[in-house]
Design a protein around this motif. Structure first.
Motif, mmCIF file in Angstrom:
data_model
loop_
_atom_site.group_PDB
_atom_site.id
_atom_site.type_symbol
_atom_site.label_atom_id
_atom_site.label_comp_id
_atom_site.label_asym_id
_atom_site.label_seq_id
_atom_site.Cartn_x
_atom_site.Cartn_y
_atom_site.Cartn_z
ATOM 1 N N ARG A 49 0.857 -1.190 0.000
ATOM 2 C CA ARG A 49 0.000 0.000 0.000
ATOM 3 C C ARG A 49 0.891 1.238 0.000
ATOM 4 N N TRP A 56 -3.074 7.549 3.687
ATOM 5 C CA TRP A 56 -3.259 6.491 2.685
ATOM 6 C C TRP A 56 -3.612 7.089 1.333
ATOM 7 N N VAL A 75 1.631 -4.805 7.270
ATOM 8 C CA VAL A 75 2.084 -4.394 8.604
ATOM 9 C C VAL A 75 1.977 -5.570 9.569
ATOM 10 N N GLY A 77 2.309 -4.959 13.377
ATOM 11 C CA GLY A 77 2.342 -4.491 14.759
ATOM 12 C C GLY A 77 1.434 -5.328 15.639
ATOM 13 N N MET B 109 -7.559 -3.326 18.819
ATOM 14 C CA MET B 109 -6.413 -4.183 18.488
ATOM 15 C C MET B 109 -6.515 -4.727 17.065
ATOM 16 N N LEU B 112 -5.593 -1.948 14.744
ATOM 17 C CA LEU B 112 -4.154 -1.675 14.842
ATOM 18 C C LEU B 112 -3.364 -2.692 14.021
ATOM 19 N N LYS B 113 -3.708 -3.963 14.194
ATOM 20 C CA LYS B 113 -2.939 -5.010 13.502
ATOM 21 C C LYS B 113 -3.127 -4.951 11.989
ATOM 22 N N ALA B 114 -4.253 -4.403 11.544
ATOM 23 C CA ALA B 114 -4.526 -4.341 10.108
ATOM 24 C C ALA B 114 -3.919 -3.122 9.437
ATOM 25 N N ASP B 115 -3.881 -1.998 10.133
ATOM 26 C CA ASP B 115 -3.640 -0.729 9.439
ATOM 27 C C ASP B 115 -2.539 0.169 9.980
ATOM 28 N N VAL B 116 -2.046 -0.049 11.176
ATOM 29 C CA VAL B 116 -1.042 0.886 11.699
ATOM 30 C C VAL B 116 0.333 0.497 11.147
#
Lengths: 78, 143
Positions: A49, A56, A75, A77, B109, B112-116
């Protein structure tokens, strides 16, 4: 032609050997045009992306001279 | 409280950040480095962020989730090396009742895990490392 600043992270940053670079692209270029100008081989990773100016952006977003384009690989995290 | 931190996280401080006299429920999630991944011993994880965008994204997630659930939300994520047993992320949500607090914490959460824009590298006991970013093994340098 115009110049954009490209930001790379994680494995892509290590592969390219740097976290940011300036690339020259033709007027009317989009984030999708950047990959071919990176010092890495192979196709763009699935799920790649883009963010322009920290927000974005679609692969077809019209870039302007001086824009900052981040390539956001999937990602991980959390 | 929305933050990225190179220092160990204080889960009680994140929980305290969502304290509210009208809220009877607080859910705190801590994501902790495990000693094993893909059947290999792990000594640490290492996190890297596109910091400005990550913070903006975490703020937007907290605001959206708070609005949807009538909750207060706080999220703090570690950067740099996180040893086994240490927390990589702490998310807290408070709401008047527990259903909304659980839902808000889980949703924060998930988003966060998908997009940060934060990435994790696993550091194994045998010295091997691997970024979890869809790039490892797929590309070569200098093409």
């Amino acid at each position: 032609m115009m110049t954009v600043e490209v930001l790379l992270f994680a494995g892509l940053r290590e592969l390219a050997g740097r976290g940011s670079l300036r690339v020259r692209v033709p007027a009317g270029a989009t984030p999708a045009d950047i990959w071919a100008r990176l010092p890495v081989g192979g196709p763009p990773p699935a799920g790649l992306r883009y963010a322009v100016g920290g927000a974005w952006a679609d692969a077809s977003f019209p870039l302007r001279d001086g824009d900052q384009v981040a390539l956001i690989t999937p990602v991980s995290g959390g | 409280m929305i933050a990225l931190s190179h220092a160990p996280l204080d889960a009680s401080a994140v929980a305290a950040a969502v304290a509210d006299g009208e809220h009877g429920a607080t859910v705190v999630f801590a994501g902790t480095t495990r000693a094993e991944s893909a059947a290999r011993e792990v000594v640490a994880l290492e996190y890297e962020a596109f910091a400005e965008m990550a913070l903006d994204s975490m703020r937007a997630i907290a605001a959206a989730v708070a609005h949807r659930h009538g909750a207060r939300v706080a999220i703090v994520h570690r950067l740099g090396r996180v040893a086994v047993g240490e927390d990589a992320v702490v998310a807290a949500a408070s709401a008047p009742h527990r259903a909304a607090a659980f839902a808000a914490c889980a949703e924060a959460m998930n988003l966060l895990k998908a997009d940060v824009p934060i990435w994790k590298r696993t550091i194994h006991a045998d010295g091997g490392t691997r970024w979890d970013d869809g790039v490892a093994g797929a590309l070569t340098a200098g093409g």
